[in-house]
Design a protein around this motif. Sequence first.
Motif, mmCIF file in Angstrom:
data_model
loop_
_atom_site.group_PDB
_atom_site.id
_atom_site.type_symbol
_atom_site.label_atom_id
_atom_site.label_comp_id
_atom_site.label_asym_id
_atom_site.label_seq_id
_atom_site.Cartn_x
_atom_site.Cartn_y
_atom_site.Cartn_z
ATOM 1 N N SER B 12 0.860 -1.188 0.000
ATOM 2 C CA SER B 12 0.000 0.000 0.000
ATOM 3 C C SER B 12 0.889 1.229 0.000
ATOM 4 O O SER B 12 1.927 1.251 0.656
ATOM 5 C CB SER B 12 -0.869 0.058 1.250
ATOM 6 N N PHE B 13 0.473 2.232 -0.741
ATOM 7 C CA PHE B 13 1.088 3.552 -0.628
ATOM 8 C C PHE B 13 0.096 4.404 0.140
ATOM 9 O O PHE B 13 -0.976 4.702 -0.384
ATOM 10 C CB PHE B 13 1.361 4.167 -1.992
ATOM 11 N N GLY B 14 0.432 4.745 1.361
ATOM 12 C CA GLY B 14 -0.536 5.454 2.186
ATOM 13 C C GLY B 14 -1.723 4.542 2.404
ATOM 14 O O GLY B 14 -1.582 3.409 2.829
ATOM 15 N N GLY B 36 0.893 -6.237 -18.313
ATOM 16 C CA GLY B 36 -0.366 -5.715 -17.790
ATOM 17 C C GLY B 36 -0.495 -4.264 -18.210
ATOM 18 O O GLY B 36 0.480 -3.658 -18.639
ATOM 19 N N PRO B 37 -1.698 -3.727 -18.083
ATOM 20 C CA PRO B 37 -1.895 -2.338 -18.496
ATOM 21 C C PRO B 37 -1.106 -1.377 -17.605
ATOM 22 O O PRO B 37 -0.668 -1.742 -16.516
ATOM 23 C CB PRO B 37 -3.399 -2.127 -18.335
ATOM 24 N N SER B 38 -0.924 -0.164 -18.083
ATOM 25 C CA SER B 38 -0.171 0.831 -17.335
ATOM 26 C C SER B 38 -0.801 1.070 -15.964
ATOM 27 O O SER B 38 -2.012 1.146 -15.843
ATOM 28 C CB SER B 38 -0.143 2.128 -18.129
ATOM 29 N N GLY B 41 0.772 -2.176 -11.562
ATOM 30 C CA GLY B 41 1.639 -2.579 -10.455
ATOM 31 C C GLY B 41 2.815 -3.451 -10.847
ATOM 32 O O GLY B 41 3.447 -4.043 -9.977
ATOM 33 N N LYS B 42 3.134 -3.510 -12.128
ATOM 34 C CA LYS B 42 4.274 -4.322 -12.570
ATOM 35 C C LYS B 42 5.566 -3.841 -11.935
ATOM 36 O O LYS B 42 6.310 -4.615 -11.335
ATOM 37 C CB LYS B 42 4.440 -4.245 -14.101
ATOM 38 N N SER B 43 5.822 -2.530 -12.083
ATOM 39 C CA SER B 43 7.073 -1.981 -11.538
ATOM 40 C C SER B 43 7.102 -2.124 -10.035
ATOM 41 O O SER B 43 8.134 -2.465 -9.454
ATOM 42 C CB SER B 43 7.215 -0.508 -11.903
HETATM 43 N N1 LIG Z 1 5.745 5.917 -4.629
HETATM 44 C C1 LIG Z 1 4.433 5.818 -4.890
HETATM 45 N N2 LIG Z 1 3.532 6.490 -4.145
HETATM 46 C C2 LIG Z 1 2.206 6.381 -4.391
HETATM 47 N N3 LIG Z 1 1.670 5.625 -5.364
HETATM 48 C C3 LIG Z 1 2.514 4.934 -6.156
HETATM 49 C C4 LIG Z 1 3.935 4.992 -5.962
HETATM 50 N N4 LIG Z 1 4.517 4.197 -6.886
HETATM 51 C C5 LIG Z 1 3.520 3.677 -7.618
HETATM 52 N N5 LIG Z 1 2.310 4.110 -7.184
HETATM 53 C C6 LIG Z 1 0.992 3.718 -7.728
HETATM 54 O O1 LIG Z 1 0.953 2.325 -7.802
HETATM 55 C C7 LIG Z 1 0.302 1.896 -8.982
HETATM 56 C C8 LIG Z 1 1.187 0.940 -9.728
HETATM 57 O O2 LIG Z 1 2.307 1.626 -10.223
HETATM 58 P P1 LIG Z 1 3.437 0.918 -11.055
HETATM 59 O O3 LIG Z 1 4.510 1.911 -11.281
HETATM 60 O O4 LIG Z 1 3.812 -0.352 -10.411
HETATM 61 O O5 LIG Z 1 2.682 0.631 -12.416
HETATM 62 P P2 LIG Z 1 3.244 -0.084 -13.721
HETATM 63 O O6 LIG Z 1 2.433 -1.307 -13.903
HETATM 64 O O7 LIG Z 1 4.708 -0.238 -13.645
HETATM 65 O O8 LIG Z 1 2.843 0.967 -14.825
HETATM 66 P P3 LIG Z 1 3.637 1.391 -16.140
HETATM 67 O O9 LIG Z 1 3.346 0.350 -17.157
HETATM 68 O O10 LIG Z 1 2.990 2.688 -16.489
HETATM 69 O O11 LIG Z 1 5.077 1.518 -15.770
HETATM 70 C C9 LIG Z 1 -0.042 3.154 -9.749
HETATM 71 O O12 LIG Z 1 -1.399 3.422 -9.564
HETATM 72 C C10 LIG Z 1 0.810 4.219 -9.132
HETATM 73 O O13 LIG Z 1 0.134 5.445 -9.147
#
Ligand SMILES: Nc1ncnc2c1ncn2[C@@H]1O[C@H](COP(=O)(O)OP(=O)(O)OP(=O)(O)O)[C@@H](O)[C@H]1O
Lengths: 277, 358
Positions: B12-14, B36-38, B41-43
């Motif tokens: 969780s973020f916050g 997965g879509p942007s 949560g992959k990263s």
């Molecule tokens: N440091 C953070 N603080 C608050 N929310 C965050 C933080 N890092 C990521 N998020 C939120 O977590 C969710 C997942 O983010 P993440 O970067 O994992 O997506 P992703 O799948 O890698 O997307 P992309 O394909 O665009 O890179 C998003 O809704 C993002 O806003």
Amino acid sequence: MDPKRMIGRIAFGLLVLGIVVWAVFPFAWAIITSLKAGSALFTVEAWPSQPSLANYAAIFKEQPFGRNILNSLLAASAVVALSLGLAVLAAYALGRVRFCGRGLLLFVVLGVSMFPQVAVLSGLFELVRWLGLYNRIGSLVLSYLIFTLPFTVWVLTTFMRELPKELEEAAMVDGAGPFVIVTRVFLPLMGPALAATGLLAFIAAWNEFLFALTFTLTDDARTVPVAIALMSGASQYELPWGQIMAASVVVTVPLIGLVLLFQRRIVSGLTAGAVKG
Amino acid sequence: MAGVTLRGVRKSFGRIEVIHGVDLEVADGEFVAFVGPSGCGKSTLLRLIAGLEEPSGGDLSIGGQRVNDRPPAARGIAMVFQSYALYPHMTAYDNMAFGLTLSRTDKGTIAERVRAAARLLQIEDLLDRKPRDLSGGQRQRVAIGRAIVREPQVFLFDEPLSNLDAGLRVQMRLEIAKLKADLRATMIYVTHDQVEAMTLADRIVVLNAGRVEQVGTPLELYHRPRNRFVAGFIGSPAMNFLDVVSEGRADGSVRVWLPGGVPLDIAVDGAAPRAGTPLTLGVRPEHVGLADGGAGLVATILAVERLGGETHCHAALEDGQRLLVRLDGDRPVSAGERLRLNLRGETAHLFGPDGQRL
Ligand SMILES: Nc1ncnc2c1ncn2[C@@H]1O[C@H](COP(=O)(O)OP(=O)(O)OP(=O)(O)O)[C@@H](O)[C@H]1O
Ligand SMILES: [Mg+2]
């Protein structure tokens, strides 16, 4: 060329000329005055008819001016080294580490610099005495940090925040702790910011007057601004203008030199500072 | 070398939970891609494995050891970042050697390992250049080299090729495939490029809104998507979905009626839905054929896109539902024309009202 453009150009030229005169005249006046001897001081001329370096010789003979310059140099260098060192560490914490009360702390730091010097003077005096630093350079270093630290911390914090987060994370994966990240990854990238803030801190410390006047007693412990202000002539009613001007020129030249030296670094650092991988 | 295990990992973020309990088993030496879509949560998941984010719950182990409380450097991982994250003031050599220098490896070993990695990546001539004097592809190689030099148990890649232009991306993709064969290390690879995932990965993890939708080999996901989301996400152009109505079971398969009164029998695993249940039929554009005879689904072509090697026809069925049909490159079709389409039960997928595969 049509007359309208001609007039515009002339007006612009005059404006530039005005600004240059305004900026340079006081300094030129100081140089000219410093080259005059005796009663020639009170004649108005563009260049002294008999320029002499007597004033320059006198300032070093009649008081320990060399010693004063050394004091200023020591105090200012120590202030720069200490404030940059502390500010870099503080900037890492304030710029990169999330903790509660971070914003408040930043504003407190800024708030400290809003007090006028006189307001903290007597309190600082007690502190200096208590630490046994009275009439020593240490008292100046300590007190100058009060006004150099806030802006060095602020500038470096802002700069550090702009550095990419992934750089720090890559270093963490490589096994670097916070200290290594600051010293071996961030510091080398902060050259321009360090040069700019260091220079400003140096100038502020070099020119400081009130603390230096209050915390030093003897000629030997004085810094340049105080020494110049306290120069006295043969009698109480005579101010040695020529010598004061000569002393001012002597202490300004190194500053100009420093600015020119670092200017190139600041500018080249800013343009070549492509931080992005 | 080591596998990676996630058990009920949450983040969780916050107050906002972005990873909702992920269970995943990555075998030793396996190449797994996260897609997965942007924003799904992959990263974040990758960074949790790397130790750059702290999980809010669950257990994470690498090589059988619980690593929740270990810093990134002590997890035996190396990460390649999307923006390369090379140290700008260091040469390529120093960038690659930095981690080993910090762990006080002796100079000879460092030089040996850096040169070996440079040879593998063909950047031996570039070792004394600074990152700003390198092209994007070369920087990416240095970044990969920096990971290799650490000899990690697990490589983590976060969209490593997405900053490169198309041609270079294909080339680097082949190099990563070669790397995978050479190093035989466990690799986890985040990408939004389907081709990268399909061609490189042993298994693909499809994520959606912080949940794992399906884990499987590329062809499993293509042929047997577990639900409508995976079906629509994997494959390009995306699968067509048609609203149909179940007519009930007929010996191991479900019969549905297509618009225009055409019946279709589709084999299903689970229990057959009652007659009258609304279902979704999924058909990939490449699996829609043209009917030879007079029978078949009637569709009107709305638009034709010619890509040279193939032709995409956007068509509308009799009841107005849209369908994309993929035909040969030089098939003479034009907008306004009527086609007779042929769907086959073997290549069609049936999803229940809850989106799950029947
Ligand atoms: N440091 C953070 N603080 C608050 N929310 C965050 C933080 N890092 C990521 N998020 C939120 O977590 C969710 C997942 O983010 P993440 O970067 O994992 O997506 P992703 O799948 O890698 O997307 P992309 O394909 O665009 O890179 C998003 O809704 C993002 O806003
Ligand atoms: Mg991402």
